[in-house]
Design an enzyme around this catalytic site. Structure first.
Site, PDB file in Angstrom:
ATOM      1  N   LYS A 192       0.946  -1.284   0.025  1.00 54.69           N
ATOM      2  CA  LYS A 192       0.029   0.005   0.059  1.00 54.69           C
ATOM      3  C   LYS A 192       0.993   1.225   0.083  1.00 54.69           C
ATOM      4  O   LYS A 192       2.210   1.298   0.069  1.00 54.69           O
ATOM      5  CB  LYS A 192      -0.714   0.108   1.213  1.00 54.69           C
ATOM      6  CG  LYS A 192      -2.032  -1.198   1.097  1.00 54.69           C
ATOM      7  CD  LYS A 192      -2.943  -1.048  -0.129  1.00 54.69           C
ATOM      8  CE  LYS A 192      -3.790  -2.053  -0.554  1.00 54.69           C
ATOM      9  NZ  LYS A 192      -4.420  -3.231   0.621  1.00 54.69           N
TER      10      LYS A 192
HETATM   11  C1  LIG Z   1      -5.464  -4.331   0.849  1.00 57.32           C
HETATM   12  C2  LIG Z   1      -6.966  -4.091   0.617  1.00 57.32           C
HETATM   13  C3  LIG Z   1      -7.786  -4.148   1.991  1.00 57.32           C
HETATM   14  C4  LIG Z   1      -7.304  -4.974   3.209  1.00 57.32           C
HETATM   15  O1  LIG Z   1      -6.161  -4.484   3.835  1.00 57.32           O
HETATM   16  P1  LIG Z   1      -5.473  -5.437   4.775  1.00 57.32           P
HETATM   17  O2  LIG Z   1      -4.858  -3.977   5.510  1.00 57.32           O
HETATM   18  O3  LIG Z   1      -4.400  -6.197   3.851  1.00 57.32           O
HETATM   19  O4  LIG Z   1      -6.382  -5.967   5.585  1.00 57.32           O
HETATM   20  C5  LIG Z   1      -8.875  -4.143   1.943  1.00 57.32           C
HETATM   21  N1  LIG Z   1      -9.342  -3.426   0.909  1.00 57.32           N
HETATM   22  C6  LIG Z   1      -8.955  -3.218  -0.172  1.00 57.32           C
HETATM   23  C7  LIG Z   1      -9.732  -2.458  -1.461  1.00 57.32           C
HETATM   24  C8  LIG Z   1      -7.671  -3.317  -0.222  1.00 57.32           C
HETATM   25  O5  LIG Z   1      -6.844  -3.017  -1.514  1.00 57.32           O
END
Ligand SMILES: *Cc1c(COP(=O)(O)O)cnc(C)c1O
Length: 393
Positions: A192
């Protein structure tokens, strides 16, 4: 055939940028003797509120965005018999948390112009059972939150924003996280826009929601309830008020977050620069380039750079992916829509024809590498490979 030289190493699809400050802070945490949730997680929450620039907000650090989304729905009282509307064009985490609560997911189609959830499709999916909307700021481009909040107000619905891609994103000049939703959840997963390895942040204006999420984040332990009756709570005393979860963020992870957060703006600038270069380099190709914010001065977080092949392209999506892999370039597809996955398809008897825009986008889309550690040469290498694959070397 690939013309990449053997000396060119594989270019990964995504890489985190972890600096010496992050490393030193983690080492400091390890040496401190306090490795789980403690002063650094607290400071990360405070810094997050400062970053958002509105001290009426509460930030609750959690060990994933999935956990944060779950806590938000739990605090809002979403349960069996309720329906929550979200986009089919997302990661399964957005929808699975609804099922954790025993509620039902109503998947709807996207607007092909933005790849975000279509407000018109939301309206059409609302039933007397609908309790909440979960918009996802796909790729880091804000959903039209004015439309979402208008629908929510009209029908008395809660709004939980999945902002996993949206740090920092603005809508009409306001940072995502500061709007009038019930809750907004950010992700600090490894790929991210900032990372703590695993982690997330639940942001809300609602003090009751914040209080409930804090209790449920750690086993349903409440010390504040006791505080009301006692001048001084003995350090050993606590009360369990609910069967809570284990969703707290460690100080080891928060140590990374403290420094990643300082770099959010700089990271966004570099991502924007790469996206801009891609846009220029691909302008003459049979491609649909990623959508831009409606207001030119709004921020796009550029978590993803998603291309779509036009009908005139000489190759299909799978061939483009093969060509890029052959050149040693990692790519991905965001997402295989939820309506195509066995669990969601079978649970709700879903057909691709119900989601024509998501389906069509999925069949044509490729996500290119886009991250701050890419050099200009890496970016040019991706461009050369895409142009060659489309016969425009
Ligand atoms: C990465 C992601 C999540 C989940 O994030 P985590 O921190 O891995 O639980 C939820 N929604 C979207 C759209 C994502 O890309």
């Amino acid at each position: 055939m690939s013309s990449s030289t053997p000396s060119q190493p594989f270019l990964p699809f995504a890489l985190p940028e972890i600096g010496e400050e992050e490393i030193a802070e983690v080492v400091d945490t390890l040496r401190s003797g306090w490795v789980t949730t403690g002063p650094k997680a607290r400071r990360f929450e405070e810094d997050f509120v400062k970053f958002l620039g509105d001290d009426s907000l509460h930030a609750i650090a959690v060990n994933s965005a999935t956990a944060g989304l779950h806590l938000a729905l739990e605090a809002l009282g979403i349960g069996p018999g309720d329906e929550v509307i979200t986009t089919t064009h997302t990661f399964t985490a957005t929808a699975e948390v609804v099922r954790y609560m025993g509620a039902d997911v109503k998947l709807v189609d996207i607007d092909p112009a933005t790849l975000n959830i279509d407000p018109v499709a939301i309206e059409a999916a609302i039933t007397p059972r609908t309790k909440a909307l979960m918009p996802v700021h796909y790729a880091g481009l804000s959903v039209d939150m004015e439309a979402i909040h208008a629908i929510a107000k009209r029908h008395g619905l809660k709004v939980v924003e999945d902002a996993a891609h949206a740090l920092p994103t603005t809508f009409q000049g306001q940072l995502i996280g500061t709007l009038n939703s019930d809750a907004t959840v950010f992700s600090f997963y490894a790929n991210k826009t900032i990372t703590t390895g695993e982690g997330g942040m639940l942001v809300t204006r609602d003090p009751a929601l914040a209080a409930r999420a804090k209790v449920m984040r750690l086993h349903g332990i409440n010390r504040d309830a006791f505080d009301r009756f006692q001048a001084k709570v003995p350090s050993w005393y606590y009360e369990i008020v609910a069967p809570g979860f284990k969703y707290n963020l460690t100080d080891i992870a928060a140590a990374l977050g403290l420094h990643q957060l300082k770099r959010v703006r700089g990271f966004q600038k570099r991502r924007e620069q790469i996206a801009q270069r891609y846009d220029e380099a691909f302008a003459d190709l049979p491609l649909m380039l990623p959508p831009r914010p409606q207001q030119a001065d709004d921020l796009h977080a550029w978590h993803l750079y998603v291309l779509r092949l036009s009908d005139e392209a000489s190759i299909n999506r799978d061939q483009l992916i093969e060509a890029l892999f052959a050149d040693g370039i990692g790519v991905s597809v965001h997402y295989i829509p939820l309506h195509l996955h066995p669990y969601w398809r079978e649970r709700y008897k879903l057909q691709p024809e119900q989601f024509p825009h998501s389906q069509r986008a999925y069949e044509r889309m490729v996500s290119l590498p886009l991250y701050t550690k890419m050099t200009d040469a890496d970016v040019e290498r991706v461009i050369t490979s895409v142009r060659r694959a489309l016969g425009r070397a």
